[in-house]
Design a protein around this motif. Structure first.
Motif, PDB file in Angstrom:
ATOM      1  N   SER A   1       0.830  -1.208  -0.114  1.00 39.49           N
ATOM      2  CA  SER A   1      -0.101   0.082  -0.044  1.00 39.49           C
ATOM      3  C   SER A   1       1.061   1.210   0.013  1.00 39.49           C
ATOM      4  O   SER A   1       0.558   2.121  -0.539  1.00 39.49           O
ATOM      5  N   ILE A   2       2.009   1.251   0.734  1.00 36.59           N
ATOM      6  CA  ILE A   2       2.919   2.646   0.797  1.00 36.59           C
ATOM      7  C   ILE A   2       3.587   2.566  -0.626  1.00 36.59           C
ATOM      8  O   ILE A   2       3.674   3.713  -1.178  1.00 36.59           O
ATOM      9  N   LEU A   3       3.818   1.536  -1.186  1.00 36.34           N
ATOM     10  CA  LEU A   3       4.675   1.429  -2.635  1.00 36.34           C
ATOM     11  C   LEU A   3       3.552   2.018  -3.511  1.00 36.34           C
ATOM     12  O   LEU A   3       3.863   2.757  -4.423  1.00 36.34           O
ATOM     13  N   SER A   4       2.152   1.816  -3.433  1.00 37.93           N
ATOM     14  CA  SER A   4       1.193   2.317  -4.448  1.00 37.93           C
ATOM     15  C   SER A   4       1.030   3.681  -4.181  1.00 37.93           C
ATOM     16  O   SER A   4       0.801   4.602  -5.241  1.00 37.93           O
ATOM     17  N   PHE A   5       0.964   4.025  -2.983  1.00 35.39           N
ATOM     18  CA  PHE A   5       0.866   5.664  -2.561  1.00 35.39           C
ATOM     19  C   PHE A   5       2.295   6.456  -3.303  1.00 35.39           C
ATOM     20  O   PHE A   5       2.137   7.444  -3.880  1.00 35.39           O
ATOM     21  N   VAL A   6       3.296   5.914  -3.034  1.00 41.25           N
ATOM     22  CA  VAL A   6       4.570   6.340  -3.690  1.00 41.25           C
ATOM     23  C   VAL A   6       4.550   6.526  -5.282  1.00 41.25           C
ATOM     24  O   VAL A   6       4.942   7.171  -5.788  1.00 41.25           O
ATOM     25  N   ASP A   7       3.780   5.470  -5.679  1.00 46.52           N
ATOM     26  CA  ASP A   7       3.753   5.406  -7.234  1.00 46.52           C
ATOM     27  C   ASP A   7       2.870   6.384  -7.845  1.00 46.52           C
ATOM     28  O   ASP A   7       3.126   7.300  -8.719  1.00 46.52           O
ATOM     29  N   ILE A   8       1.786   6.681  -6.879  1.00 46.38           N
ATOM     30  CA  ILE A   8       0.945   7.732  -7.268  1.00 46.38           C
ATOM     31  C   ILE A   8       1.649   9.273  -7.500  1.00 46.38           C
ATOM     32  O   ILE A   8       1.612   9.795  -8.127  1.00 46.38           O
ATOM     33  N   CYS A   9       2.392   9.149  -6.220  1.00 43.75           N
ATOM     34  CA  CYS A   9       3.201  10.729  -5.862  1.00 43.75           C
ATOM     35  C   CYS A   9       4.260  10.631  -7.084  1.00 43.75           C
ATOM     36  O   CYS A   9       4.417  12.008  -7.429  1.00 43.75           O
ATOM     37  N   LEU A  10       4.951   9.817  -7.338  1.00 41.08           N
ATOM     38  CA  LEU A  10       5.983   9.872  -8.332  1.00 41.08           C
ATOM     39  C   LEU A  10       5.471  10.086  -9.722  1.00 41.08           C
ATOM     40  O   LEU A  10       6.023  11.220 -10.176  1.00 41.08           O
ATOM     41  N   THR A  11       4.355   9.591 -10.096  1.00 39.62           N
ATOM     42  CA  THR A  11       3.649  10.116 -11.323  1.00 39.62           C
ATOM     43  C   THR A  11       3.348  11.564 -11.482  1.00 39.62           C
ATOM     44  O   THR A  11       3.304  12.544 -12.266  1.00 39.62           O
ATOM     45  N   THR A  12       2.695  11.917 -10.101  1.00 37.61           N
ATOM     46  CA  THR A  12       1.981  13.197 -10.016  1.00 37.61           C
ATOM     47  C   THR A  12       3.273  14.106 -10.115  1.00 37.61           C
ATOM     48  O   THR A  12       3.104  15.607 -10.318  1.00 37.61           O
ATOM     49  N   CYS A  13       4.417  13.940  -9.741  1.00 38.29           N
ATOM     50  CA  CYS A  13       5.313  14.990  -9.668  1.00 38.29           C
ATOM     51  C   CYS A  13       5.789  15.456 -11.352  1.00 38.29           C
ATOM     52  O   CYS A  13       6.442  16.521 -11.322  1.00 38.29           O
ATOM     53  N   THR A  14       5.529  14.564 -12.152  1.00 35.56           N
ATOM     54  CA  THR A  14       5.864  15.115 -13.832  1.00 35.56           C
ATOM     55  C   THR A  14       4.668  15.106 -14.598  1.00 35.56           C
ATOM     56  O   THR A  14       4.732  16.158 -15.423  1.00 35.56           O
ATOM     57  N   VAL A  15       3.760  14.317 -14.653  1.00 38.81           N
ATOM     58  CA  VAL A  15       2.638  14.184 -15.806  1.00 38.81           C
ATOM     59  C   VAL A  15       1.748  15.240 -15.615  1.00 38.81           C
ATOM     60  O   VAL A  15       1.432  15.837 -16.669  1.00 38.81           O
ATOM     61  N   PRO A  16       1.217  15.960 -14.422  1.00 45.62           N
ATOM     62  CA  PRO A  16       0.296  17.116 -14.424  1.00 45.62           C
ATOM     63  C   PRO A  16       0.912  18.237 -15.145  1.00 45.62           C
ATOM     64  O   PRO A  16       0.193  18.925 -15.865  1.00 45.62           O
ATOM     65  N   LYS A  17       2.151  18.600 -14.838  1.00 42.32           N
ATOM     66  CA  LYS A  17       2.883  19.772 -15.307  1.00 42.32           C
ATOM     67  C   LYS A  17       3.037  19.524 -16.907  1.00 42.32           C
ATOM     68  O   LYS A  17       2.837  20.370 -17.877  1.00 42.32           O
ATOM     69  N   LEU A  18       3.246  18.151 -17.309  1.00 38.38           N
ATOM     70  CA  LEU A  18       3.479  17.961 -18.512  1.00 38.38           C
ATOM     71  C   LEU A  18       2.197  18.148 -19.335  1.00 38.38           C
ATOM     72  O   LEU A  18       2.227  18.720 -20.764  1.00 38.38           O
ATOM     73  N   LEU A  19       1.183  17.769 -18.890  1.00 39.83           N
ATOM     74  CA  LEU A  19      -0.345  17.854 -19.311  1.00 39.83           C
ATOM     75  C   LEU A  19      -0.434  19.318 -19.635  1.00 39.83           C
ATOM     76  O   LEU A  19      -1.287  19.792 -20.754  1.00 39.83           O
ATOM     77  N   ILE A  20      -0.271  19.951 -18.754  1.00 40.65           N
ATOM     78  CA  ILE A  20      -0.642  21.515 -18.586  1.00 40.65           C
ATOM     79  C   ILE A  20       0.191  22.231 -19.972  1.00 40.65           C
ATOM     80  O   ILE A  20      -0.066  22.836 -20.618  1.00 40.65           O
ATOM     81  N   ASN A  21       1.640  21.621 -20.008  1.00 44.57           N
ATOM     82  CA  ASN A  21       2.686  22.346 -21.060  1.00 44.57           C
ATOM     83  C   ASN A  21       2.398  22.047 -22.324  1.00 44.57           C
ATOM     84  O   ASN A  21       2.672  22.616 -23.182  1.00 44.57           O
ATOM     85  N   ILE A  22       1.749  20.772 -22.533  1.00 48.21           N
ATOM     86  CA  ILE A  22       1.734  20.368 -23.620  1.00 48.21           C
ATOM     87  C   ILE A  22       0.922  21.296 -24.761  1.00 48.21           C
ATOM     88  O   ILE A  22       1.509  21.537 -25.922  1.00 48.21           O
ATOM     89  N   PHE A  23      -0.064  22.038 -24.380  1.00 49.42           N
ATOM     90  CA  PHE A  23      -0.664  22.726 -25.252  1.00 49.42           C
ATOM     91  C   PHE A  23      -0.277  24.309 -24.977  1.00 49.42           C
ATOM     92  O   PHE A  23      -1.037  25.163 -25.749  1.00 49.42           O
ATOM     93  N   LEU A  24       0.685  24.449 -24.409  1.00 48.09           N
ATOM     94  CA  LEU A  24       1.045  25.838 -24.288  1.00 48.09           C
ATOM     95  C   LEU A  24       2.164  26.139 -25.097  1.00 48.09           C
ATOM     96  O   LEU A  24       2.971  25.398 -25.023  1.00 48.09           O
ATOM     97  N   GLU A  25       2.289  27.415 -25.897  1.00 44.75           N
ATOM     98  CA  GLU A  25       3.485  27.709 -26.607  1.00 44.75           C
ATOM     99  C   GLU A  25       4.589  27.797 -25.980  1.00 44.75           C
ATOM    100  O   GLU A  25       5.634  27.364 -26.214  1.00 44.75           O
ATOM    101  N   ARG A  26       4.769  28.381 -24.671  1.00 42.21           N
ATOM    102  CA  ARG A  26       5.698  28.482 -23.761  1.00 42.21           C
ATOM    103  C   ARG A  26       5.590  27.584 -22.619  1.00 42.21           C
ATOM    104  O   ARG A  26       5.175  27.618 -21.762  1.00 42.21           O
ATOM    105  N   LYS A  27       6.446  26.398 -22.785  1.00 47.50           N
ATOM    106  CA  LYS A  27       6.354  25.305 -21.921  1.00 47.50           C
ATOM    107  C   LYS A  27       7.527  25.515 -20.799  1.00 47.50           C
ATOM    108  O   LYS A  27       8.282  24.897 -20.653  1.00 47.50           O
ATOM    109  N   SER A  28       6.937  26.541 -19.861  1.00 47.61           N
ATOM    110  CA  SER A  28       7.929  26.870 -18.916  1.00 47.61           C
ATOM    111  C   SER A  28       7.607  26.206 -17.356  1.00 47.61           C
ATOM    112  O   SER A  28       6.516  25.719 -17.279  1.00 47.61           O
ATOM    113  N   ILE A  29       8.592  26.207 -16.634  1.00 43.92           N
ATOM    114  CA  ILE A  29       8.634  25.826 -15.254  1.00 43.92           C
ATOM    115  C   ILE A  29       9.432  26.964 -14.662  1.00 43.92           C
ATOM    116  O   ILE A  29      10.708  27.163 -15.081  1.00 43.92           O
TER     117      ILE A  29
END
Length: 314
Positions: A64-92
């Motif tokens: 269960s801890i591993l599953s929680f860590v997997d959620i957090c690991l993916t959340t570190c990168t994918v939401p920002k990627l999804l936001i930036n995909i359609f932006l002309e300026r893919k900034s952070i």
């Protein structure tokens, strides 16, 4: 303070997925589906373990801890990627970049530590069944997880702070879809040899120590299993380890390729593919590995669904 003293860039541009519009839409849909499946799959594993009393054991506590860590690991990168995909300026932002780096390293390393702890747990369950409950009591489990997190957080903070103190004066374009150490080293216009040395030595220790622990645990497990008189007993003992071994194989290949090598070997195309496998692919596949190949999890899910069906039929 770090930004003012050591860098002239207020933000970074992520160039990992700078594709034509038609490809951008496909990328968005693919990553969105992968992210949603990861969230649903791992959340389901956590829910099943929490609800079903048969799974209130050390092995499933760590799962269960591993599953929680997997959620957090993916959340570190994918939401920002999804936001930036359609932006002309893919900034952070500068701060956001190194916060992302810190948490990505933290959750990524925590996966390796958890896999090592789970290997030791399997060895104790198979070789010392009479003392297993005492050796893996709730207090021991909590201390193992908490201690690992403290060590890993310090390790990740050291890398993040040292990377933030580099100078980024020539360009602010990161050839990746998130902030990771190799592309940041490639971008910096200051001497990165201390950072690369730390990455090669300390990260090697942090990656190989859990891997060595897993290897030794499974050597001892195999010796124990081979000494069992019953064929059925040997099969049951090994079947409890098969899902874990699959998760270990999925985790360590991409990680070793990414971090145990010089920054000069960095390649945008290959590294993006490997990073997707590591940061998204493993987290996506782990719930299927631990459910499809695990009779106890499938049995628990069946019991939960049966109870829900009885409730709705009343």
């Amino acid at each position: 303070m770090l930004k003012e003293n050591h860098s002239s860039v207020p933000e970074f541009i992520l160039l990992g997925f700078s594709e034509p519009l038609e490809h951008t839409i496909i990328l968005f849909v693919v990553f969105l589906i992968m992210y949603l499946v990861t969230l649903v799959g791992n959340s389901t594993i956590i829910f099943i373990i929490r609800v079903d009393a048969h799974l209130h054991t050390p092995m499933y506590f760590f799962l269960s801890i591993l599953s929680f860590v997997d959620i957090c690991l993916t959340t570190c990168t994918v939401p920002k990627l999804l936001i930036n995909i359609f932006l002309e300026r893919k900034s952070i932002s500068f701060v956001g970049c190194f916060l992302q780096l810190h948490f990505f390293l933290s959750f990524g390393n925590m996966t390796g530590f958890l896999l090592a702890i789970m290997a030791v747990d399997r060895y104790l369950a198979i070789s010392k069944p009479l003392h297993y409950a005492m050796l893996m009591s709730r207090g021991v489990r909590v201390r193992l997880v908490a201690g690992s997190w403290v060590i890993i957080s310090l390790h990740s903070a050291a890398h993040s702070v040292m990377a933030a103190r580099l100078s980024y004066c020539a360009s602010n374009e990161i050839r990746h879809y998130f902030c990771d150490l190799p592309p940041l080293f490639k971008l910096s216009c200051s001497d990165t040899s201390p950072n690369e040395l730390l990455l090669l030595t300390e990260t090697t220790v942090f990656l190989m120590s859990p891997f060595l622990c897993i290897t030794i645990s499974y050597i001892l497990i195999i010796i124990t299993i081979c000494g069992m008189p019953s064929t059925d007993g040997r099969y049951r003992a090994f079947s409890t380890c098969s899902s874990h071994l699959t998760a270990v194989a999925l985790n360590y290949g991409p990680v070793l390729y990414t971090y145990i090598r010089p920054a000069s070997a960095y390649s945008l195309e290959k590294d993006i593919i490997i990073s997707v496998l590591y940061s998204v692919g493993n987290s996506l596949l782990n719930p299927f590995v631990y459910s499809i190949r695990n009779k106890e999890v499938k049995g628990a899910l069946s019991r939960i669904l049966s109870k829900r069906a009885m409730f709705w039929n009343k």
